[in-house]
Design an enzyme around this catalytic site. Sequence first.
Site, short mmCIF file in Angstrom:
data_model
loop_
_atom_site.label_atom_id
_atom_site.label_comp_id
_atom_site.label_asym_id
_atom_site.label_seq_id
_atom_site.Cartn_x
_atom_site.Cartn_y
_atom_site.Cartn_z
N LYS A 36 -49.22 18.06 5.85
CA LYS A 36 -49.19 18.88 4.44
C LYS A 36 -48.31 19.85 4.39
O LYS A 36 -48.52 20.89 5.62
CB LYS A 36 -50.56 18.71 3.92
CG LYS A 36 -50.77 19.25 2.58
CD LYS A 36 -52.20 19.29 2.19
CE LYS A 36 -52.50 19.77 0.86
NZ LYS A 36 -54.00 19.51 0.47
N SER A 113 -54.83 17.08 -3.61
CA SER A 113 -53.50 17.78 -3.32
C SER A 113 -52.66 17.36 -2.05
O SER A 113 -51.73 17.64 -1.91
CB SER A 113 -53.74 19.24 -3.31
OG SER A 113 -54.64 19.41 -2.14
N SER A 137 -59.37 16.51 -1.68
CA SER A 137 -57.76 16.38 -1.64
C SER A 137 -57.57 15.55 -0.48
O SER A 137 -56.39 15.13 -0.45
CB SER A 137 -57.23 17.79 -1.72
OG SER A 137 -57.16 18.26 -2.72
#
Length: 396
Positions: A36, A113, A137
């Site tokens: 990420k 996210s 997330s």
Amino acid sequence: MALTQAERDGAFIPGPRVALAGTPGGPLAGLRFAVKDLYDVAGEVTSYGNPDWARSHGVAASTAPVVLALLEAGASLVGKTKTVELAFGLTGENVWHGTPINPNAPDRFPGGSSCGSAAAVAAGEVDFAMGSDTGGSVRIPASYCGVFGFRPSWGAISLAGCCALGPSFDTPGWFAANAAVLARVGGEILPLGKAGAAGPLLQPDDVWANADPKVAALLQPALAASERVMGQALRLTLMPEGLFELYENFRCMQAQEAWATLGRWVTQTKPGFGPGVGERFAAAQAMPAEKAAAGRGFRKRFQHRMRCLLEGGAVLAYPTSPMAAPLLAASQAEQNAVREQTMGVTAIAGLGGLCEVSIPAARLDGAPIGLSLVAAAGQDRMLLSLAARVAEELGL
């Protein structure tokens, strides 16, 4: 710079991909992974999902320790994946880099996210991918995209070299297409410790009642598979005060922490934000201190409750998300309603500091839905082992 449609739809951040070879012969050799875009990689800019963050921060001087550990274990890094701006969102939308297509439900959000990491695994572009989890997330994108997702116990793995949002909740986490790879990754980055015995299995009726009735019905076979592994579930009410109480206390604490962590940068930089993100920061700035303080008191009591309930290996089982991923056409008001109903569930592990695994267990109108297994803090290895047994029972 205008993005191509492939860049907007893809799981990876636009532009050249960072690639680093893993140590030959390591236990994860042959596996490809992504991270990420809040994990630092030396010599690369960590954009944190926002062009103004990228503009106002230089290249990283060093690589996050957890990424180094994976490279040293033999896995090869093949790129950075998209995230919601500053990791402050649950749908996976990003107006700057593009919202990744959900490979298993293209008309629905991928979840945020850690949207890009989940989408990359679901599309088969990597064997596993690192995300992070503050309010859900990792768990929610795993459920929405139909992959395995693991949130470790809070503090079990260092987040040094990673961008923060709510430090007393933030944890790393990872996705994989199968339980074996999920566990192999955990074997390299989790603290050493034996996987203890699991049981009994606990079925919190209030959490199941919070789910869409269709979701609850479709997850019954997965619950039954868990019972075949662990024995008949014991039914209980987890939150007599109501799940909204969990959501509200989490919301107030996270908001205060988000503003304390990022508010100065927001005020000084005045960044552009996509839909909903700026509004969340405005609400965070306005959060009364007494509400956040009350949330911290609630968390202490809730953690004590969870320690008493889960001590000795007990495991909770419930829907990861109360509903399938919202449609891309959902309004902001509809998205906010999903967020509130969902985070009352994800706050169980978030407030408790617990470990949680989401298993891709069923589909609703073609959209994936996950079953979560949740264990006490420190029972991470046991939970990964249990997830593999349940997945095998389900034929995954």
